[in-house]
Write an enzyme that holds these catalytic residues in place. Structure first.
Site, PDB file in Angstrom:
ATOM      1  N   HIS A 185      -0.491   3.387  -5.531  1.00  0.00           N
ATOM      2  CA  HIS A 185      -1.607   4.305  -5.298  1.00  0.00           C
ATOM      3  C   HIS A 185      -2.946   3.583  -5.260  1.00  0.00           C
ATOM      4  O   HIS A 185      -3.805   3.881  -4.424  1.00  0.00           O
ATOM      5  CB  HIS A 185      -1.618   5.386  -6.382  1.00  0.00           C
ATOM      6  CG  HIS A 185      -0.487   6.360  -6.251  1.00  0.00           C
ATOM      7  ND1 HIS A 185      -0.062   7.145  -7.284  1.00  0.00           N
ATOM      8  CD2 HIS A 185       0.314   6.657  -5.202  1.00  0.00           C
ATOM      9  CE1 HIS A 185       0.958   7.887  -6.879  1.00  0.00           C
ATOM     10  NE2 HIS A 185       1.202   7.601  -5.621  1.00  0.00           N
ATOM     11  N   ARG A 292      -3.224  18.448   2.675  1.00  0.00           N
ATOM     12  CA  ARG A 292      -2.868  18.546   1.253  1.00  0.00           C
ATOM     13  C   ARG A 292      -3.796  19.557   0.582  1.00  0.00           C
ATOM     14  O   ARG A 292      -4.972  19.282   0.366  1.00  0.00           O
ATOM     15  CB  ARG A 292      -2.997  17.181   0.587  1.00  0.00           C
ATOM     16  CG  ARG A 292      -2.043  16.120   1.141  1.00  0.00           C
ATOM     17  CD  ARG A 292      -2.215  14.816   0.373  1.00  0.00           C
ATOM     18  NE  ARG A 292      -1.240  13.813   0.747  1.00  0.00           N
ATOM     19  CZ  ARG A 292      -1.476  12.806   1.585  1.00  0.00           C
ATOM     20  NH1 ARG A 292      -2.669  12.694   2.155  1.00  0.00           N
ATOM     21  NH2 ARG A 292      -0.546  11.922   1.865  1.00  0.00           N
ATOM     22  N   GLU A 419      12.430  15.729   1.539  1.00  0.00           N
ATOM     23  CA  GLU A 419      12.066  14.730   0.532  1.00  0.00           C
ATOM     24  C   GLU A 419      13.202  14.392  -0.421  1.00  0.00           C
ATOM     25  O   GLU A 419      13.058  13.503  -1.256  1.00  0.00           O
ATOM     26  CB  GLU A 419      10.871  15.238  -0.290  1.00  0.00           C
ATOM     27  CG  GLU A 419       9.634  15.538   0.531  1.00  0.00           C
ATOM     28  CD  GLU A 419       8.587  16.270  -0.271  1.00  0.00           C
ATOM     29  OE1 GLU A 419       7.676  15.596  -0.797  1.00  0.00           O
ATOM     30  OE2 GLU A 419       8.670  17.509  -0.386  1.00  0.00           O
ATOM     31  N   ASN A 442       7.800   8.956   1.230  1.00  0.00           N
ATOM     32  CA  ASN A 442       7.509   8.370  -0.080  1.00  0.00           C
ATOM     33  C   ASN A 442       8.527   8.842  -1.120  1.00  0.00           C
ATOM     34  O   ASN A 442       9.160   8.035  -1.809  1.00  0.00           O
ATOM     35  CB  ASN A 442       6.099   8.751  -0.538  1.00  0.00           C
ATOM     36  CG  ASN A 442       5.026   8.243   0.394  1.00  0.00           C
ATOM     37  OD1 ASN A 442       5.311   7.521   1.344  1.00  0.00           O
ATOM     38  ND2 ASN A 442       3.795   8.626   0.147  1.00  0.00           N
ATOM     39  N   ASP A 443       8.673  10.162  -1.241  1.00  0.00           N
ATOM     40  CA  ASP A 443       9.634  10.689  -2.207  1.00  0.00           C
ATOM     41  C   ASP A 443      11.066  10.461  -1.758  1.00  0.00           C
ATOM     42  O   ASP A 443      11.938  10.153  -2.577  1.00  0.00           O
ATOM     43  CB  ASP A 443       9.406  12.188  -2.417  1.00  0.00           C
ATOM     44  CG  ASP A 443       8.303  12.461  -3.428  1.00  0.00           C
ATOM     45  OD1 ASP A 443       8.137  11.652  -4.353  1.00  0.00           O
ATOM     46  OD2 ASP A 443       7.601  13.470  -3.283  1.00  0.00           O
ATOM     47  N   ARG A 453       7.800   3.563  -6.712  1.00  0.00           N
ATOM     48  CA  ARG A 453       6.870   2.614  -6.096  1.00  0.00           C
ATOM     49  C   ARG A 453       6.046   1.952  -7.197  1.00  0.00           C
ATOM     50  O   ARG A 453       4.902   2.289  -7.427  1.00  0.00           O
ATOM     51  CB  ARG A 453       5.945   3.328  -5.117  1.00  0.00           C
ATOM     52  CG  ARG A 453       6.635   3.847  -3.904  1.00  0.00           C
ATOM     53  CD  ARG A 453       5.658   4.555  -3.010  1.00  0.00           C
ATOM     54  NE  ARG A 453       5.116   5.748  -3.644  1.00  0.00           N
ATOM     55  CZ  ARG A 453       4.000   6.351  -3.258  1.00  0.00           C
ATOM     56  NH1 ARG A 453       3.290   5.864  -2.278  1.00  0.00           N
ATOM     57  NH2 ARG A 453       3.590   7.446  -3.864  1.00  0.00           N
ATOM     58  N   CYS A 490       5.386  12.212   7.622  1.00  0.00           N
ATOM     59  CA  CYS A 490       4.016  12.148   7.128  1.00  0.00           C
ATOM     60  C   CYS A 490       3.826  11.192   5.957  1.00  0.00           C
ATOM     61  O   CYS A 490       2.761  11.149   5.353  1.00  0.00           O
ATOM     62  CB  CYS A 490       3.527  13.544   6.722  1.00  0.00           C
ATOM     63  SG  CYS A 490       4.486  14.291   5.380  1.00  0.00           S
TER      64      CYS A 490
END
Length: 570
Positions: A185, A292, A419, A442-443, A453, A490
């Site tokens: 992040h 978001r 996800e 990501n998930d 991560r 995404c």
């Protein structure tokens, strides 16, 4: 003599500037006995107050520049520093053990670090480490934030999201760390600032010295300390080339996203904050692929109203009047809920367990739908039942609004994020009910490999190029297209240069990326031929690991699309 350190390219660009070593307040603190416990307790509570004020200031500064992840992190840290139980625990330690405030903080941090946290507890431990770092900094008079009066490259062991949020882009020229990964992040936040960054160098803090001249090559993951005049001249030319390339990309803002052999794609934008809406056209976005909505729900002391949500969603739709706007129903992380489970207490299942918030948000979305091409997306769906229950609630709220005389768009797409492995395996069934899919890579990658991560030695399991990831994505794409549904991706995978050709060739209809990634991706797509990519995909899917996939795609791009920027500098 110059010294070259190699790391991970985390944010593009090249900068030449002096080093500023960021002191690490997490160094060992020897336990010290005190004869004045009252004074030490008073110092401890002063540090609580100063740290809370500092985090509040950073939060206000970050609200205009960063997304919900930073705000969630800062809110979690503020909640911790203001937690009376946390404060009482440290105060009791000072009194009972007759030790200094710094000794009490260090001892508590050491104890917590020695535990084996669950996934849910890991988020709290991360917040605790950052808060503890700040407390020790104030107690020991060590800087917790950069103190700069000139532009410099920050060199640190590691940087936290809250630290990055405190950076002044006018003075921070670049960032280099010993630890970290490109998808952490904090690295993503540095990229949002547009700062060149190299992470994972292992030894930058021990090799660099204050005010030492450094070259940060964020394109290729290189740090050059004490460069020679020849190296400085060489990288000045490379920096100028990089700037020219960025200017050339600007001409693609109004161009269509079409391959050399005529295949049409869409590149949409990931939007986190309202300020980004003004930049969509200049960035070349063909819609919003992921809005978001979480930023609206970050203040637990002041619940967002339905009217405020309507205004926010209306603004997003009006910003892209000719394009689709996908708004994700809020998915606040469970790490901000004490005692919650990061896996089970999130996404649609959390909202279905307490549907009042869900119903309010869906009403706001439906009321705003008349202002543009709205698509509603449900997050973290794992079962058909979850999705059908969410659809039923949406239909109920729509009927109520219509009955009350509120206009609602006739054409409204409703989709879901992919996800979880369960969603992948059941994609063919989900496609019967969803109007579209959006793959949250990501998930998905984390849950496919039961990893995170992080900078853990086991982090090599997190790889978007692993053939298992590619096969999962291909399966979902095929399931969507079999039912005539469109599909997007995404996650951060959409920005990985070596993954992009494979995603296109497998048939994704849309990629949704951060604003800064739109034009480079469009440039790449316009140079590729989907027909020529088909043999590449077939080979990649048959390989055994991510390294083999990376070598395959890198070699192909070097030959077929050298402008992709994968070549290393001389």
């Amino acid at each position: 003599m110059s010294k070259l350190l190699s790391g991970i390219a985390a944010s593009g660009g090249i900068v030449i500037a002096p080093v500023h070593l960021l002191g690490d307040a997490k160094g060992p603190v020897e336990q010290q006995i005190t004869t004045d416990v009252n004074h030490e307790v008073e110092r401890l509570h002063d540090s609580f107050r100063i740290t809370a004020d500092e985090l509040t200031q950073i939060s206000r500064q970050a609200s205009a520049n960063y997304g919900n992840e930073v705000q969630e992190t800062l809110q979690a840290q503020l909640a911790l520093i203001n937690d009376w139980q946390f404060q009482a625990t440290l105060s009791r330690r000072v009194v009972s053990e007759k030790i200094t405030a710094a000794s009490a903080v260090q001892a508590y941090l050491d104890e917590q670090a020695g535990l084996t946290p669950s996934r849910a507890q890991q988020a709290r431990l991360t917040s605790l480490q950052d808060v503890g770092h700040r407390l020790l900094g104030h107690l020991l008079d060590r800087p917790t934030m950069p103190r700069l009066d000139h532009r410099a490259v920050i060199v640190a062991h590691q940087v936290s999201p809250s630290l990055v949020a405190s950076f002044d882009p006018r003075l921070v020229a670049g960032v280099v760390t010993d630890q970290g990964g490109a998808t952490a992040h904090s690295a993503l936040l540095v990229a949002e600032l547009g700062l060149p960054a190299v992470v994972g160098t292992h030894s930058a803090t021990t090799q660099a010295a204050e005010d030492m001249v450094a070259i940060v090559d964020g394109e290729h993951g290189k740090l050059i300390l004490q460069p020679t005049p020849q190296e400085i001249d060489h990288y000045q030319r490379l920096a100028a080339q990089y700037q020219r390339k960025q200017q050339e990309l600007g001409a693609l803002a109004t161009a269509t996203t079409v391959t050399a052999d005529g295949s049409r794609y869409k590149i949409a934008a990931n939007v986190t904050l309202p300020a980004e809406l003004k930049q969509l056209a200049q960035a070349g976005a063909e819609g919003i692929g992921l809005y978001r909505s979480e930023y609206l729900f970050l203040d637990p002391a002041r619940p967002v109203t339905e009217e405020e949500q309507v205004a926010a969603y209306k603004a997003a739709l009006l910003a892209m009047p000719k394009h689709r706007v996908v708004i994700r129903v809020q998915d606040l992380g469970a790490d901000k809920q004490p005692g919650a489970n990061l896996v089970t207490d999130r996404g649609i299942r959390r909202l279905l367990a307490d549907p009042v918030i869900l119903r309010t948000q869906l009403r706001a979305l439906l009321r705003a739908s008349v202002y543009g091409q709205l698509a509603i997306m449900f997050p973290f769906v794992a079962t058909i039942d979850e999705f059908q229950r969410a659809l039923a609630i949406l239909d109920q709220e729509k009927r109520k609004l219509v009955a009350a005389g509120h206009p609602v768009a006739e054409q409204l797409e409703v989709g879901m994020m992919i996800e979880t492995p369960a969603a992948v395996l059941m994609a063919d069934q989900f496609a019967k009910y969803a109007d579209f899919f959006s793959i949250g890579s990501n998930d998905l990658v984390q849950y496919l490999f039961a990893t995170e991560r992080t900078t853990s030695p086991l982090n090599h399991h997190y790889s978007v190029l692993n053939p298992a990831v590619l096969r999962a994505i291909r399966q979902v794409i095929q399931a969507a297209h079999a039912e005539g549904k469109w599909i997007s991706l995404c996650g951060e995978m959409a920005t990985v240069k070596l993954a992009q050709p494979l995603l296109l060739a497998m048939g994704l209809d849309e990629l949704s990326v951060p604003l800064a990634a739109i034009l480079p991706l469009r440039q790449l797509i316009r140079s590729l031929s989907v027909r020529q990519l088909q043999p590449l995909v077939k080979k990649a899917l048959a390989l055994e690991n991510d390294d083999e996939v990376a070598e395959l795609v890198e070699a192909w791009l070097a030959k077929q699309a050298p402008q992709a920027g994968l070549k290393q500098p001389d």
